[in-house]
Motif scaffolding. Structure first.
Motif, PDB file in Angstrom:
ATOM      1  N   SER A  95       0.831  -1.212   0.000  1.00 52.29           N
ATOM      2  CA  SER A  95       0.000   0.000   0.000  1.00 52.29           C
ATOM      3  C   SER A  95       0.867   1.264   0.000  1.00 52.29           C
ATOM      4  N   ASN A  96       2.046   1.213   0.605  1.00 50.67           N
ATOM      5  CA  ASN A  96       2.966   2.344   0.513  1.00 50.67           C
ATOM      6  C   ASN A  96       3.324   2.638  -0.944  1.00 50.67           C
ATOM      7  N   ALA A  97       3.617   1.541  -1.683  1.00 49.69           N
ATOM      8  CA  ALA A  97       3.970   1.731  -3.090  1.00 49.69           C
ATOM      9  C   ALA A  97       2.801   2.346  -3.838  1.00 49.69           C
ATOM     10  N   GLN A  98       1.657   1.859  -3.456  1.00 51.26           N
ATOM     11  CA  GLN A  98       0.479   2.398  -4.130  1.00 51.26           C
ATOM     12  C   GLN A  98       0.256   3.865  -3.762  1.00 51.26           C
ATOM     13  N   LYS A  99       0.454   4.187  -2.482  1.00 53.95           N
ATOM     14  CA  LYS A  99       0.226   5.560  -2.028  1.00 53.95           C
ATOM     15  C   LYS A  99       1.309   6.514  -2.511  1.00 53.95           C
ATOM     16  N   TYR A 100       2.578   6.092  -2.396  1.00 56.64           N
ATOM     17  CA  TYR A 100       3.660   7.071  -2.546  1.00 56.64           C
ATOM     18  C   TYR A 100       4.403   7.005  -3.879  1.00 56.64           C
ATOM     19  N   CYS A 101       4.174   5.951  -4.669  1.00 53.31           N
ATOM     20  CA  CYS A 101       4.910   5.863  -5.930  1.00 53.31           C
ATOM     21  C   CYS A 101       4.407   6.972  -6.856  1.00 53.31           C
TER      22      CYS A 101
ATOM     23  N   ILE B 215      10.016  -3.423  -5.042  1.00 51.64           N
ATOM     24  CA  ILE B 215      10.669  -2.299  -5.700  1.00 51.64           C
ATOM     25  C   ILE B 215       9.674  -1.644  -6.659  1.00 51.64           C
ATOM     26  N   ASP B 216       9.447  -0.344  -6.454  1.00 54.44           N
ATOM     27  CA  ASP B 216       8.529   0.325  -7.393  1.00 54.44           C
ATOM     28  C   ASP B 216       9.306   1.222  -8.347  1.00 54.44           C
ATOM     29  N   ASN B 217       8.609   1.897  -9.238  1.00 51.59           N
ATOM     30  CA  ASN B 217       9.309   2.700 -10.237  1.00 51.59           C
ATOM     31  C   ASN B 217       9.153   4.196  -9.989  1.00 51.59           C
TER      32      ASN B 217
ATOM     33  N   PHE C 235       6.379   7.960  13.210  1.00 47.76           N
ATOM     34  CA  PHE C 235       5.928   9.253  12.705  1.00 47.76           C
ATOM     35  C   PHE C 235       6.857   9.848  11.653  1.00 47.76           C
ATOM     36  N   ALA C 236       7.704   8.988  11.066  1.00 47.55           N
ATOM     37  CA  ALA C 236       8.618   9.508  10.047  1.00 47.55           C
ATOM     38  C   ALA C 236       7.879   9.555   8.715  1.00 47.55           C
ATOM     39  N   ARG C 237       7.861  10.749   8.189  1.00 50.00           N
ATOM     40  CA  ARG C 237       7.219  10.896   6.885  1.00 50.00           C
ATOM     41  C   ARG C 237       8.133  11.681   5.979  1.00 50.00           C
ATOM     42  N   VAL C 238       8.275  11.186   4.776  1.00 53.34           N
ATOM     43  CA  VAL C 238       9.199  11.867   3.865  1.00 53.34           C
ATOM     44  C   VAL C 238       8.420  12.834   2.996  1.00 53.34           C
ATOM     45  N   SER C 239       7.399  12.345   2.316  1.00 52.79           N
ATOM     46  CA  SER C 239       6.617  13.229   1.446  1.00 52.79           C
ATOM     47  C   SER C 239       5.605  13.991   2.305  1.00 52.79           C
ATOM     48  N   SER C 240       5.148  15.093   1.787  1.00 51.74           N
ATOM     49  CA  SER C 240       4.158  15.843   2.546  1.00 51.74           C
ATOM     50  C   SER C 240       2.876  15.018   2.637  1.00 51.74           C
TER      51      SER C 240
ATOM     52  N   GLY D  99      -1.832  11.041   3.660  1.00 53.87           N
ATOM     53  CA  GLY D  99      -2.424  11.023   4.994  1.00 53.87           C
ATOM     54  C   GLY D  99      -1.941   9.977   5.933  1.00 53.87           C
ATOM     55  N   GLY D 100      -0.854   9.297   5.675  1.00 48.74           N
ATOM     56  CA  GLY D 100      -0.333   8.308   6.632  1.00 48.74           C
ATOM     57  C   GLY D 100       0.270   9.000   7.835  1.00 48.74           C
ATOM     58  N   ALA D 101       0.232   8.298   9.015  1.00 49.05           N
ATOM     59  CA  ALA D 101       0.801   8.909  10.210  1.00 49.05           C
ATOM     60  C   ALA D 101       2.285   8.623  10.356  1.00 49.05           C
ATOM     61  N   GLY D 102       2.789   7.825   9.431  1.00 50.21           N
ATOM     62  CA  GLY D 102       4.230   7.518   9.532  1.00 50.21           C
ATOM     63  C   GLY D 102       4.527   6.415  10.507  1.00 50.21           C
ATOM     64  N   LEU D 103       3.517   5.569  10.781  1.00 49.88           N
ATOM     65  CA  LEU D 103       3.760   4.479  11.740  1.00 49.88           C
ATOM     66  C   LEU D 103       3.940   3.128  11.042  1.00 49.88           C
ATOM     67  N   GLY D 104       3.532   3.058   9.764  1.00 48.87           N
ATOM     68  CA  GLY D 104       3.506   1.779   9.059  1.00 48.87           C
ATOM     69  C   GLY D 104       4.847   1.057   9.064  1.00 48.87           C
ATOM     70  N   LEU D 105       5.907   1.740   8.599  1.00 48.78           N
ATOM     71  CA  LEU D 105       7.205   1.075   8.515  1.00 48.78           C
ATOM     72  C   LEU D 105       7.760   0.722   9.906  1.00 48.78           C
ATOM     73  N   ALA D 106       7.426   1.606  10.913  1.00 47.65           N
ATOM     74  CA  ALA D 106       7.880   1.306  12.286  1.00 47.65           C
ATOM     75  C   ALA D 106       7.258  -0.005  12.759  1.00 47.65           C
TER      76      ALA D 106
HETATM   77  P1  ADP Z   1       2.480   5.623   6.698  1.00 53.12           P
HETATM   78  O1  ADP Z   1       2.063   4.691   7.695  1.00 53.12           O
HETATM   79  O2  ADP Z   1       2.076   7.011   6.964  1.00 53.12           O
HETATM   80  O3  ADP Z   1       2.276   5.183   5.275  1.00 53.12           O
HETATM   81  P2  ADP Z   1       5.139   4.649   6.592  1.00 53.12           P
HETATM   82  O4  ADP Z   1       5.899   4.508   7.842  1.00 53.12           O
HETATM   83  O5  ADP Z   1       4.612   3.478   5.958  1.00 53.12           O
HETATM   84  O6  ADP Z   1       4.069   5.774   6.819  1.00 53.12           O
HETATM   85  O7  ADP Z   1       6.098   5.413   5.553  1.00 53.12           O
HETATM   86  C1  ADP Z   1       6.857   6.495   5.967  1.00 53.12           C
HETATM   87  C2  ADP Z   1       7.169   7.431   4.856  1.00 53.12           C
HETATM   88  O8  ADP Z   1       8.031   6.767   3.921  1.00 53.12           O
HETATM   89  C3  ADP Z   1       5.961   7.827   4.079  1.00 53.12           C
HETATM   90  O9  ADP Z   1       5.424   8.994   4.648  1.00 53.12           O
HETATM   91  C4  ADP Z   1       6.535   8.084   2.735  1.00 53.12           C
HETATM   92  O10 ADP Z   1       6.926   9.402   2.581  1.00 53.12           O
HETATM   93  C5  ADP Z   1       7.779   7.226   2.628  1.00 53.12           C
HETATM   94  N1  ADP Z   1       7.538   6.063   1.780  1.00 53.12           N
HETATM   95  C6  ADP Z   1       7.199   4.838   2.197  1.00 53.12           C
HETATM   96  N2  ADP Z   1       7.100   4.013   1.163  1.00 53.12           N
HETATM   97  C7  ADP Z   1       7.387   4.736   0.051  1.00 53.12           C
HETATM   98  C8  ADP Z   1       7.446   4.435  -1.342  1.00 53.12           C
HETATM   99  N3  ADP Z   1       7.163   3.175  -1.835  1.00 53.12           N
HETATM  100  N4  ADP Z   1       7.773   5.453  -2.221  1.00 53.12           N
HETATM  101  C9  ADP Z   1       8.034   6.684  -1.722  1.00 53.12           C
HETATM  102  N5  ADP Z   1       7.991   6.996  -0.425  1.00 53.12           N
HETATM  103  C10 ADP Z   1       7.669   6.034   0.462  1.00 53.12           C
END
Ligand code: ADP
Length: 891
Positions: free
Chosen positions: A791-797, A820-822, A838-843, A847-854
């Protein structure tokens, strides 16, 4: 003529006077005011115990019988004093630095503290000195009998006199020599009394001499003429005897226990030897000055058959000079008593230290600790030893029936000279060993016994057949012609064989045997004594010494304690200043005081360094080494403890830092959470207020607002779910539901739920054949990780046509799944922190809170694998590594 009763009264008075002197000197010594007691003059005079009754009476008899040969007895010590001064100095230095108490102690100490050797020397010394003591008994008995002859009314009885003299001398020696126990075996009182006796005997002999030369002979010229005419003037010199007896006298001067006692043990300052080196030969010269005139005049005047050994006494008596005869008697008495006292003292120290005490300690179980009792035992054993030694002398006298004084003396000299090889070898030859000394001594001792002492005692001990046919009938073992060497004077014969074989055996066995470590150490200490010990520093109690002691004590005890201690001592001494005189009593107390802090041995060595001028002995060193080893052990234990403590402190510091960090993280987390909550809450509140308060809202607006509220509520729910999930994972309370399954199935399910209902099209590329892997894991949790990544790939790619490639590999025996996405991926500097909460790279576009990867990271850690960001790819790339025990087998 003086009556016998007067004589006995004078004798007693003289003894009481000597006692008084000895007592007063001891008192002075105890208070430390003994500067004059320690003068070189007293030391020189004390050496005069070499001149016993033999010299006083016997020299004249010797001259009357054998002419000038008597000179050899004076020549030997003179040669030693002048020619071997440096050797004596070494002996004195060794004696002081090793704190030896007797010659037996010195020999034993040199050869590795061997008690066997000490016993040997002691036995030899006792046997050799016994005839010598008999000689003194004989001279006193004879001189008494002379007076008794002239006093028929007296109660003198010939037979018992020797016994009473022996008993009297024993009591005298016990009272003088063993009144108290001195740690250094120094007897200031006795030495002073001996010095006075030395003066008395010299004056007495000189007075008789002057009387004979000027009173009877008529001056120097006529006397010289008489000498020329007499036999003494024409006596020929037997070179062999002269050399032998001179050598014997020299050896005895060094080795006799009583000489060793006054020369080494009682020595306070080795510089005193400087004066003794010329003053003692001078004393001997004065003692021998009138011997020949008295002998010549005696031979002329006295009736045929009178004993020449008593001319000193009989000439004045015959001339009616009662007073002079009394003085002569006192001179002889002094010679005999001083010798007996010191000899008995020295021998009893040896007997008690090396024979009685070891036996006593052994009988006490070997380890009796030194207490007040032991001091009494030591004193008691010394007293008994004195009594036994005197009894031996008495029996020797009774057995042999006396004889010429000189011949008895020579037997003693020859015996005691057997110690010389071991003594000189020990002082100058590092190769000398204990076995060598033991073998040499034994051989010399046996030969002396067999060739001189036993034949000397006369019939009874050695049968006539042994004397004429040799031991076991072997002719070459005849006591007077050993190995077939005949025609020699008995003394020369005995000395030649015993000393030469003694020396040869000593050297030979020393070369063959190997010394023990202690022997080698002691050997070095003895031979190189001048390198190891401090130079001569007098015992004079100077203020400088007290100052040095004070400085040292302050370092050890602490400044205030040391000052208080010194002040109290000074007060006790009745002194005026702060510093007490370094008296033995004070030093002993100080030593105890310091011993409490640094150990007894170290304290002793330190005080010895300052006061005694004696260097540290090997015993001291060993004891100090022992103590420092203990200290080192103790300090290394402390060190270990302290390093353990510092390790613990370090750990505590680390834990503290961690706690602080966690607390900071918690604060940051709370503020993040409240921020994350506030945003949706705010919009929910705002839109719900609009819905409630605004009349006439268009239906489509109402729907739009309600949708927003719904979306925000969903977002809140998701956030709360995530937070809860994370906190459960982090606390470690999560329970894993392990099941068997397959990787491709997990991926299928994850893709379904991640992409379900999404409007944005994401193309997923997979290679199914590589995914057929059996797993045993918590499949739901693993699926959760996959869903998040998909879903991250779907949201942020951010690619126009987003494509996600899922590939499975085997990396180093571990199954990895790459997502790996493109898109444009995650910037390098942000790659390390995307896994933080709570780490978020893109603005916040998605709407993610940045907890998913943690959450993914936590789950993978629980499952034993991990998830990392894969660098070097064109788009965003995540790698999930499964733990090895998750995979069952690749199909
Ligand atoms: P959330 O739970 O808000 O999705 P994550 O912890 O999953 O947050 O991701 C943290 C940050 O990493 C995201 O806010 C996003 O900016 C960046 N990120 C994660 N996956 C991708 C991706 N596939 N492409 C670009 N940015 C990503």
């Amino acid at each position: 003529m003086a009556s016998l009763n007067v004589l006995i009264l004078v004798c007693l008075g003289y003894v009481v006077f000597l006692f008084g002197v000895a007592f007063a000197s001891d008192r002075l010594a105890a208070t430390g005011r003994i500067r004059w007691l320690r003068s070189p003059l007293i030391y020189t005079l004390s050496l005069s115990i070499y001149c016993t009754a033999w010299t006083f009476y016997g020299a004249v008899g010797y001259a009357a019988r054998s002419g000038l040969e008597f000179v050899t007895i004076y020549l030997g010590p003179t040669l030693v004093m002048i020619g071997w001064w440096w050797g004596l100095r070494k002996l004195v230095r060794v004696g002081r630095s090793q704190r030896v108490t007797s010659i037996a102690d010195l020999i034993s100490s040199r050869f590795g503290k061997s008690n066997v050797l000490a016993i040997c020397v002691t036995v030899l010394a006792v046997l050799a000195v016994t005839p010598y003591i008999a000689l003194q008994l004989q001279s006193i008995t004879l001189s008494f009998s002379i007076f008794a002859d002239g006093d028929p009314d007296g109660f003198y009885r010939e037979g018992s006199s020797a016994f009473w003299v022996a008993a009297g001398l024993a009591v005298f020696a016990i009272l003088f020599g063993t009144r108290n126990l001195d740690a250094n075996e120094r007897h200031h009182g006795v030495v002073t009394a001996i010095a006075i006796e030395a003066v008395v005997k010299l004056l007495a002999l000189l007075a008789v001499g002057v009387f004979v030369v000027w009173g009877i002979g008529g001056g120097v010229e006529p006397i010289l003429q008489r000498i020329d005419q007499s036999e003494i003037g024409t006596w020929t010199i037997d070179k062999g005897r002269w050399a032998t007896i001179t050598f014997l006298a020299a050896a005895a001067f060094v080795c006799l226990p009583r000489m060793f006692q006054v020369m080494v043990v009682e020595n306070d300052d080795e510089r005193h030897l400087r004066m003794a080196a010329w003053a003692f030969p001078l004393y001997l010269l004065l003692m021998s000055l009138f011997v020949v005139p008295i002998a010549v005049v005696g031979l002329d005047l006295m009736p045929e058959g009178s004993n020449p050994d008593l001319f000193v006494l009989t000439i004045p008596l015959a001339q009616g000079e009662g007073g002079l005869a009394m003085l002569a008697f006192l001179g002889g008495f002094s010679s005999a008593t001083s010798m007996v006292i010191v000899a008995a003292m020295a021998l009893s120290t040896m007997v008690s230290n090396h024979i009685v005490m070891p036996i006593w300690l052994y009988s006490q179980g070997g380890g009796a600790s030194v207490s007040g009792d032991v001091r009494n035992i030591v004193l008691f054993s010394r007293r008994i030893s004195i009594a036994v030694i005197m009894a031996l002398g008495y029996f020797y006298f009774v057995f042999t029936g006396g004889g010429a004084l000189a011949s008895i003396g020579l037997i003693a000299f020859a015996g005691i000279a057997q110690i010389l090889p071991a003594l000189v070898g020990g002082l100058f030859w590092r190769g000398a060993t204990r076995t060598g000394a033991l073998v040499g001594l034994t051989i010399g001792f046996v030969l002396w016994l067999y060739t001189l002492l036993l034949p000397g005692i006369g019939s009874g001990l050695l049968s006539e057949s042994v004397m004429t046919n040799g031991l076991f009938g072997w002719h070459w073992l005849r006591p007077d012609a050993l190995f077939g060497v005949t025609g020699l004077d008995p003394t020369v014969h005995s000395v030649m064989w015993s000393l030469s074989l003694n020396t040869v055996a000593f050297c030979f066995v020393s070369l063959l045997s190997f010394p023990s470590p202690l022997e080698r150490l002691q050997g070095a200490q003895f031979v190189n004594v001048f390198d190891h010990s401090a130079g001569p520093r007098g015992w004079t109690g100077s203020v400088a010494q007290s100052e040095d002691l004070m400085i040292m004590s302050q370092r050890i005890l602490g400044a205030r304690e040391a000052q208080e201690f010194f002040h109290a001592e000074a007060l006790q001494q009745g002194g005026r200043g702060v510093l007490p005189d370094p008296t033995p009593a004070f030093l002993e107390r100080l030593e105890r005081e310091l011993g409490g802090s640094v150990g007894a041995a170290a304290a002793h060595a330190m005080i010895g360094q300052i006061v005694g001028g004696s260097s540290v002995s090997v015993q001291d060193l060993l004891a100090v080494a022992d103590e420092s080893a203990q200290l080192m052990e103790y300090s290394s234990q402390l060190e270990a403890k302290s390093s353990e403590l510092s390790r613990t402190a370090h750990k505590l510091r680390e834990a503290n830092e961690k706690l602080t960090q966690i607390s900071l993280q918690k604060d940051a987390f709370l503020s993040q959470v409240s921020h994350e909550l506030r945003t949706p809450m705010t919009s929910i509140r705002a839109f719900s207020e609009i819905l409630r308060d605004t009349d006439g809202l268009l239906p489509e607006d109402k729907t739009r607002y309600a949708t927003i509220i719904h979306d925000e509520a969903l977002r809140l729910t998701r956030l709360l779910d995530d937070l809860l999930d994370l906190s459960v994972l982090e606390s470690g309370q999560v329970s894993l539901n392990l099941r068997d399954g397959r990787l491709d199935a997990v991926l299928d399910r994850a893709l379904d739920s991640a992409l379900a209902g999404s409007t944005r099209k994401l193309l997923v590329k997979r290679q199914k054949s590589t995914e057929r892997i059996a797993l045993r894991s918590d499949l739901d949790r693993l699926g959760q990780v996959f869903i998040n990544l998909i879903s991250n790939a779907q949201k942020y790619c951010d690619a126009r046509d987003p494509v996600l490639t899922i590939s499975v590999h085997d990396v180093g025996g571990q199954v990895v799944v790459d997502f790996i996405d493109n898109g444009s991926g995650i910037p390098t500097q942000a790659q390390s922190m995307v896994f933080e909460k709570f780490a978020r790279v893109s603005s916040e576009k998605a709407g993610g809170a940045g907890l998913g990867l943690a959450i993914c990271r936590e789950i993978m850690q629980r499952l034993g694998g991990n998830v990392t960001y894969l660098t070097g790819q064109s788009g965003a790339a995540f790698r999930v590594s499964l733990s090895t025990n998750q995979e069952m087998a690749a199909e």
